[in-house]
Design a protein around this motif. Sequence first.
Motif, PDB file in Angstrom:
ATOM      1  N   ALA A 112       0.817  -1.095  -0.153  1.00  0.00           N
ATOM      2  CA  ALA A 112      -0.121   0.166  -0.127  1.00  0.00           C
ATOM      3  C   ALA A 112       0.971   1.133  -0.099  1.00  0.00           C
ATOM      4  N   VAL A 113       2.030   0.973   0.821  1.00  0.00           N
ATOM      5  CA  VAL A 113       2.629   2.204   0.724  1.00  0.00           C
ATOM      6  C   VAL A 113       3.708   2.627  -0.254  1.00  0.00           C
ATOM      7  N   ILE A 114       4.156   1.093  -1.438  1.00  0.00           N
ATOM      8  CA  ILE A 114       4.294   1.766  -2.509  1.00  0.00           C
ATOM      9  C   ILE A 114       3.587   2.022  -3.348  1.00  0.00           C
ATOM     10  N   GLY A 115       1.908   2.123  -3.236  1.00  0.00           N
ATOM     11  CA  GLY A 115       0.776   2.354  -4.025  1.00  0.00           C
ATOM     12  C   GLY A 115       1.278   3.458  -4.063  1.00  0.00           C
ATOM     13  N   PHE A 116       0.543   4.281  -3.183  1.00  0.00           N
ATOM     14  CA  PHE A 116       1.005   5.207  -2.135  1.00  0.00           C
ATOM     15  C   PHE A 116       2.169   6.268  -3.394  1.00  0.00           C
ATOM     16  N   GLY A 117       3.390   5.059  -3.144  1.00  0.00           N
ATOM     17  CA  GLY A 117       4.302   6.496  -3.778  1.00  0.00           C
ATOM     18  C   GLY A 117       4.416   6.337  -5.653  1.00  0.00           C
ATOM     19  N   GLY A 118       3.513   5.299  -5.936  1.00  0.00           N
ATOM     20  CA  GLY A 118       3.811   5.053  -6.999  1.00  0.00           C
ATOM     21  C   GLY A 118       2.821   6.706  -7.873  1.00  0.00           C
ATOM     22  N   VAL A 119       1.436   6.791  -6.498  1.00  0.00           N
ATOM     23  CA  VAL A 119       0.615   7.913  -7.182  1.00  0.00           C
ATOM     24  C   VAL A 119       1.174   9.246  -7.616  1.00  0.00           C
ATOM     25  N   VAL A 120       2.317   9.412  -6.275  1.00  0.00           N
ATOM     26  CA  VAL A 120       3.768  10.233  -6.255  1.00  0.00           C
ATOM     27  C   VAL A 120       3.821  10.654  -7.035  1.00  0.00           C
ATOM     28  N   SER A 121       4.860   9.963  -7.525  1.00  0.00           N
ATOM     29  CA  SER A 121       5.447   9.711  -8.720  1.00  0.00           C
ATOM     30  C   SER A 121       5.193  10.181  -9.767  1.00  0.00           C
ATOM     31  N   GLN A 122       3.583   9.685  -9.896  1.00  0.00           N
ATOM     32  CA  GLN A 122       3.146  10.597 -11.548  1.00  0.00           C
ATOM     33  C   GLN A 122       2.718  12.375 -11.645  1.00  0.00           C
ATOM     34  N   THR A 123       3.419  12.986 -10.708  1.00  0.00           N
ATOM     35  CA  THR A 123       2.801  13.926 -10.243  1.00  0.00           C
ATOM     36  C   THR A 123       4.290  15.248 -10.723  1.00  0.00           C
ATOM     37  N   SER A 124       3.824  16.168 -10.743  1.00  0.00           N
ATOM     38  CA  SER A 124       5.268  17.433 -11.588  1.00  0.00           C
ATOM     39  C   SER A 124       6.057  18.194 -10.810  1.00  0.00           C
ATOM     40  N   GLY A 125       5.209  17.451  -8.627  1.00  0.00           N
ATOM     41  CA  GLY A 125       6.702  17.652  -8.318  1.00  0.00           C
ATOM     42  C   GLY A 125       7.852  16.760  -7.802  1.00  0.00           C
ATOM     43  N   PHE A 126       7.095  15.361  -7.783  1.00  0.00           N
ATOM     44  CA  PHE A 126       8.444  14.440  -8.181  1.00  0.00           C
ATOM     45  C   PHE A 126       9.331  14.197  -9.120  1.00  0.00           C
ATOM     46  N   ALA A 127       8.215  14.371 -10.179  1.00  0.00           N
ATOM     47  CA  ALA A 127       9.490  15.065 -11.448  1.00  0.00           C
ATOM     48  C   ALA A 127      10.224  15.591 -10.907  1.00  0.00           C
ATOM     49  N   LEU A 128      10.214  17.732 -10.318  1.00  0.00           N
ATOM     50  CA  LEU A 128      11.082  18.111  -9.912  1.00  0.00           C
ATOM     51  C   LEU A 128      12.485  17.825  -9.190  1.00  0.00           C
ATOM     52  N   PHE A 129      11.317  17.063  -8.141  1.00  0.00           N
ATOM     53  CA  PHE A 129      12.373  16.519  -6.968  1.00  0.00           C
ATOM     54  C   PHE A 129      13.315  15.762  -8.245  1.00  0.00           C
ATOM     55  N   VAL A 130      13.224  14.430  -8.402  1.00  0.00           N
ATOM     56  CA  VAL A 130      13.673  13.703  -8.894  1.00  0.00           C
ATOM     57  C   VAL A 130      15.386  14.585 -10.039  1.00  0.00           C
ATOM     58  N   ASP A 131      14.585  16.026 -10.680  1.00  0.00           N
ATOM     59  CA  ASP A 131      15.365  16.489 -11.507  1.00  0.00           C
ATOM     60  C   ASP A 131      16.716  17.317 -10.488  1.00  0.00           C
ATOM     61  N   ALA A 132      16.185  17.552  -9.540  1.00  0.00           N
ATOM     62  CA  ALA A 132      16.287  18.520  -8.571  1.00  0.00           C
ATOM     63  C   ALA A 132      18.789  17.632  -8.246  1.00  0.00           C
ATOM     64  N   VAL A 133      17.761  16.465  -7.474  1.00  0.00           N
ATOM     65  CA  VAL A 133      18.693  16.001  -6.709  1.00  0.00           C
ATOM     66  C   VAL A 133      20.192  15.005  -7.888  1.00  0.00           C
ATOM     67  N   VAL A 134      18.940  14.773  -9.581  1.00  0.00           N
ATOM     68  CA  VAL A 134      20.650  13.790 -10.369  1.00  0.00           C
ATOM     69  C   VAL A 134      21.035  15.096 -10.336  1.00  0.00           C
ATOM     70  N   ASN A 135      20.145  16.328 -10.583  1.00  0.00           N
ATOM     71  CA  ASN A 135      21.005  16.910 -11.215  1.00  0.00           C
ATOM     72  C   ASN A 135      21.653  18.249 -10.609  1.00  0.00           C
ATOM     73  N   SER A 136      22.265  17.439  -8.776  1.00  0.00           N
ATOM     74  CA  SER A 136      22.566  18.421  -8.182  1.00  0.00           C
ATOM     75  C   SER A 136      23.987  18.207  -8.148  1.00  0.00           C
ATOM     76  N   PRO A 137      25.088  19.730  -6.958  1.00  0.00           N
ATOM     77  CA  PRO A 137      25.780  19.430  -7.927  1.00  0.00           C
ATOM     78  C   PRO A 137      27.113  18.648  -6.980  1.00  0.00           C
ATOM     79  N   LEU A 138      25.716  18.577  -6.314  1.00  0.00           N
ATOM     80  CA  LEU A 138      26.588  16.680  -5.116  1.00  0.00           C
ATOM     81  C   LEU A 138      26.978  15.714  -6.035  1.00  0.00           C
ATOM     82  N   GLU A 139      28.484  15.200  -5.962  1.00  0.00           N
ATOM     83  CA  GLU A 139      28.816  14.187  -6.532  1.00  0.00           C
ATOM     84  C   GLU A 139      27.921  13.156  -6.060  1.00  0.00           C
ATOM     85  N   PRO A 140      27.405  12.155  -7.282  1.00  0.00           N
ATOM     86  CA  PRO A 140      26.568  11.513  -7.644  1.00  0.00           C
ATOM     87  C   PRO A 140      25.762  10.501  -6.448  1.00  0.00           C
ATOM     88  N   HIS A 141      27.885   9.733  -5.902  1.00  0.00           N
ATOM     89  CA  HIS A 141      27.019   9.050  -4.739  1.00  0.00           C
ATOM     90  C   HIS A 141      26.140   9.636  -3.441  1.00  0.00           C
TER      91      HIS A 141
END
Length: 452
Positions: free
Chosen positions: A321-350
């Motif tokens: 059920a928690v994963i299903g909730f995450g599945g809904v969250v992953s469809q939102t534009s806010g989550f897409a912005l979060f993914v883009d922010a962390v992947v493209n952050s200036p931090l070292e990838p690890h």
Amino acid sequence: MVGLIGLLAGLGLLMWLALRDVNIIFAAVLCALVVIVTNGLPFAESLTGAFTLGELGAFTFAGRFFVLFAAGAVFGRIMGESHAATAIAMALVRRLGAHRALWITVLSCALLTYGGVVVFVVIFAMYPLGLRLLKEADIPKRLFCGALALGAGTFTLTALPGTPSIHNVIPTLTLGTDLFAAPLLGLFGGALMLALGMTYLERERVRAAASGEGFEPGPRDVIPDIEAIAKDVPHWALALVPLVLVIATILAPRLAQAAGLGDGSTLIAFAASQPVLWPAIALVLASIAALALFPAVRKAPLQTMGLGTQDAIMPLMATSAVIGFGGVVSQTSGFALFVDAVVNSPLEPHLSMFAAASAVSGITGSSSGGLQIFMATMAEPYLALGIAPEELHRLVAMASGGFDSLPHCGAVIAMLQITQLTHRQAYKEVGVVTVIVPVVATLFTILLAMAT
């Protein structure tokens, strides 16, 4: 803007409901509805697709991992009702002395969970004997709760290579790795978690003794007589056989391939291609061995196995059920912005990977849920940034096991209910050993990976 507020409201509501002991399945559905409505997502498609049958759907996850959950629960039920789990703990009592109750609890839980026994079964199996040890050593129950959490819910689930835990299996499906991915990193991180956790618990034990704080049983606690228990348990060496069999079965294909013995073998090829089913088969074989070894469970083996399968349902559905909730969250534009922010952050990838996995696990209150969401949405970008699959497997698994144990975590709430303690009484100890210690150990392991 409304969508982002709704997303944050859904996440906050999930945490709030979990902290108030609201059923996590109901809470996940309700919060998913909040996110769907406020983000303008297609209502029917989001419920029947993203929440239930999508890549991160609840039923998709449940169907994929049901056999593994059921096999682990059956094995755990057999080990509990045969008193094999108690035999291992009592052997440690004889070796270390009852005054080492915290060490005995951690080591016993670690052996059982590394051998494939599910966490909730370990807690139920250890609790009665733990009460006896706590009374003899006059140790507060809050520290016992911390020891349970450290032994059953940290390094054996996410760090140690070879463990058949769901946390170690999920990365294999996306990355094509096996359960022994990055073994040196896993051993280093696991040893650091154990060392830091036990240092903290022993320091708190000494402080409690100095302040006069001792053992106080809960209103429903029944403290068993160790001598009476001893009459019904098998020899500790015999009790270890099923646990060893689980790890040996999982390890056998890898050793055979390394020795060149598996070339052309259908069985070896099957084991290598089934990262979920093969650990489940190992648990089934160990269950059969336990039924043969322990007379206490031979009287009604089918009933025992049936009860074990039933034990798997609620943990599986809660996680799904928690994963299903995450599945809904992953469809939102806010989550897409979060993914883009962390992947493209200036931090070292690890480090950005650690931040992303920790954040998702913390949001969902589930390490397996956060791990599944990360693997489905962010694994590919981090592979593209140059992190090796084996490293990503081990480090993300470890990272998922930190902020997942914030106060709204379902496993934490269940453990406190079993031990008859409140967040106010025991969460400090649990939080230190399941949040702070894993986070510190994971960061040091990441530094080791970056240096090599």
